[in-house]
Scaffold this motif. Structure first.
Motif, PDB file in Angstrom:
ATOM      1  N   UNK A  35       0.608  -1.187  -0.166  1.00  9.41           N
ATOM      2  CA  UNK A  35       0.040   0.110  -0.092  1.00  9.41           C
ATOM      3  C   UNK A  35       0.806   1.196  -0.065  1.00  9.41           C
ATOM      4  N   UNK A  36       2.122   1.308   0.484  1.00  7.65           N
ATOM      5  CA  UNK A  36       3.021   2.596   0.438  1.00  7.65           C
ATOM      6  C   UNK A  36       3.632   2.626  -0.937  1.00  7.65           C
ATOM      7  N   UNK A  58       6.359   1.221 -11.637  1.00  7.13           N
ATOM      8  CA  UNK A  58       5.350   0.612 -10.483  1.00  7.13           C
ATOM      9  C   UNK A  58       5.502   1.039  -9.178  1.00  7.13           C
ATOM     10  N   UNK A  59       6.885   1.316  -8.755  1.00  2.00           N
ATOM     11  CA  UNK A  59       7.156   1.456  -7.325  1.00  2.00           C
ATOM     12  C   UNK A  59       8.585   1.445  -7.080  1.00  2.00           C
ATOM     13  N   UNK A  60       8.892   1.412  -5.986  1.00  2.00           N
ATOM     14  CA  UNK A  60      10.365   1.138  -5.243  1.00  2.00           C
ATOM     15  C   UNK A  60      10.623  -0.270  -4.983  1.00  2.00           C
ATOM     16  N   UNK A  61      11.592  -0.841  -5.623  1.00  2.00           N
ATOM     17  CA  UNK A  61      12.026  -2.189  -5.073  1.00  2.00           C
ATOM     18  C   UNK A  61      12.749  -2.211  -3.706  1.00  2.00           C
ATOM     19  N   UNK A  62      11.861  -2.838  -2.950  1.00  2.00           N
ATOM     20  CA  UNK A  62      12.365  -2.830  -1.636  1.00  2.00           C
ATOM     21  C   UNK A  62      12.669  -4.306  -0.875  1.00  2.00           C
ATOM     22  N   UNK A  63      12.097  -5.295  -1.683  1.00  2.00           N
ATOM     23  CA  UNK A  63      12.444  -6.641  -1.099  1.00  2.00           C
ATOM     24  C   UNK A  63      12.726  -7.540  -2.210  1.00  2.00           C
ATOM     25  N   UNK A 108      11.979 -17.043  10.376  1.00  2.00           N
ATOM     26  CA  UNK A 108      12.647 -16.534  11.692  1.00  2.00           C
ATOM     27  C   UNK A 108      12.745 -15.070  11.747  1.00  2.00           C
ATOM     28  N   UNK A 109      12.751 -14.136  10.669  1.00  2.00           N
ATOM     29  CA  UNK A 109      13.033 -12.782  10.522  1.00  2.00           C
ATOM     30  C   UNK A 109      11.638 -12.115  10.254  1.00  2.00           C
ATOM     31  N   UNK A 110      11.266 -11.019  10.976  1.00  2.00           N
ATOM     32  CA  UNK A 110      10.326 -10.189  10.732  1.00  2.00           C
ATOM     33  C   UNK A 110      10.287  -9.759   9.235  1.00  2.00           C
ATOM     34  N   UNK A 111       9.279  -9.724   8.409  1.00  2.00           N
ATOM     35  CA  UNK A 111       9.253  -9.240   7.283  1.00  2.00           C
ATOM     36  C   UNK A 111       8.427  -7.634   7.575  1.00  2.00           C
ATOM     37  N   UNK A 112       9.206  -6.750   7.421  1.00  2.00           N
ATOM     38  CA  UNK A 112       8.724  -5.497   7.787  1.00  2.00           C
ATOM     39  C   UNK A 112       7.733  -4.878   6.647  1.00  2.00           C
ATOM     40  N   UNK A 113       6.796  -4.424   7.329  1.00  2.00           N
ATOM     41  CA  UNK A 113       5.856  -3.323   6.499  1.00  2.00           C
ATOM     42  C   UNK A 113       4.797  -4.355   5.755  1.00  2.00           C
ATOM     43  N   UNK A 114       4.771  -5.774   6.196  1.00  2.00           N
ATOM     44  CA  UNK A 114       3.675  -6.720   5.273  1.00  2.00           C
ATOM     45  C   UNK A 114       2.519  -7.085   6.066  1.00  2.00           C
ATOM     46  N   UNK A 115       2.540  -6.573   7.190  1.00  2.00           N
ATOM     47  CA  UNK A 115       1.282  -6.947   7.875  1.00  2.00           C
ATOM     48  C   UNK A 115      -0.127  -6.592   7.416  1.00  2.00           C
TER      49      UNK A 115
END
Length: 230
Positions: A35-36, A58-63, A108-115
């Motif tokens: 969404x961001x 489309x947007x900024x590649x972050x992951x 094991x790691x938190x995936x930021x911003x995906x909730x």
């Protein structure tokens, strides 16, 4: 070329790659937009200028996501092109690709911003690979890499065609290849993961090696995973 697959999800087919014993596999990636505006690149295919331009529009590649330890061929190229992006992969890839800086292991790691936008279930207990299955809520799409496959008739020839048929890779409907079924040494862990996957309100199913399912995805998954379903 990118093709829209639903709200905030696009797919692109890449070149055919050669795996062990000379088996040829098609490649497919998905682009998920949060969404961001941030982009999640799932199982990236070969990087080319046209595809890169379409994605950057489309947007900024972050992951950058390797969904299992087998889908990593083009990952380093994308990370060099987008060094600000974080790479996430399931267990097993860090040791296999020490040349790639992996920000965290999926599961094991938190995936930021995906909730609330992308759900992930890690299917453990398989000796071949640990696969992370994704669910994109906006499009109600479940994304599989190798745990579900279907190759068209005539894709393989000679002795490879015989092995592919015995392995269920060319079965009349998408299914879990026999080699993956035999490689599950912890079926309790696998069943727990499948139980979570079947709870998703899936409408579409995207596979790296097979035609996309565009309707009644949850019923499709219940049938395709029935051999190990809880």
């Amino acid at each position: 070329m990118l093709t829209k697959f639903g709200p905030d999800i696009w797919i692109a087919d890449g070149p055919v790659v050669t795996a062990a014993a000379g088996f040829h596999y098609p490649t497919r990636m998905a682009v998920l937009r949060l969404r961001n505006g941030d982009l999640v690149l799932w199982s990236p295919v070969a990087l080319g200028p046209e595809l890169r331009a379409q994605i950057e529009a489309l947007g900024k590649v972050r992951y950058l996501i390797a969904p299992n330890s087998l889908h990593h061929t083009f990952l380093a190229d994308w990370h060099r092109a987008f060094p600000q992006a974080q790479v996430f992969a399931p267990p097993g890839l860090r040791e296999k690709r020490p040349d790639i800086t992996i920000a965290g292991e999926i599961g094991t790691a938190m995936l930021p911003g995906w909730d609330g936008e992308i759900d992930v279930v890690v299917v453990r207990g398989n000796q071949i690979t640990t696969e992370a299955v994704f669910f994109h809520r906006a499009s109600r799409t479940a994304l599989f890499t190798d745990l579900l496959q279907q190759f068209p008739p005539g894709w393989f020839t000679g002795w490879r065609a015989i092995l592919a048929r015995l392995d269920l890779m060319t079965a009349p409907e998408p299914s879990v290849p026999r080699k993956f079924r035999l490689a599950f040494t912890d079926r309790a862990a696998a069943r727990a993961a499948i139980r979570q996957i079947l709870e998703w309100p899936t409408e579409k199913v995207l596979m790296a090696h097979g035609a996309p399912v565009t309707a009644q995805g949850q019923a499709f998954l219940r049938h395709a995973l029935r051999w190990l379903r809880p």
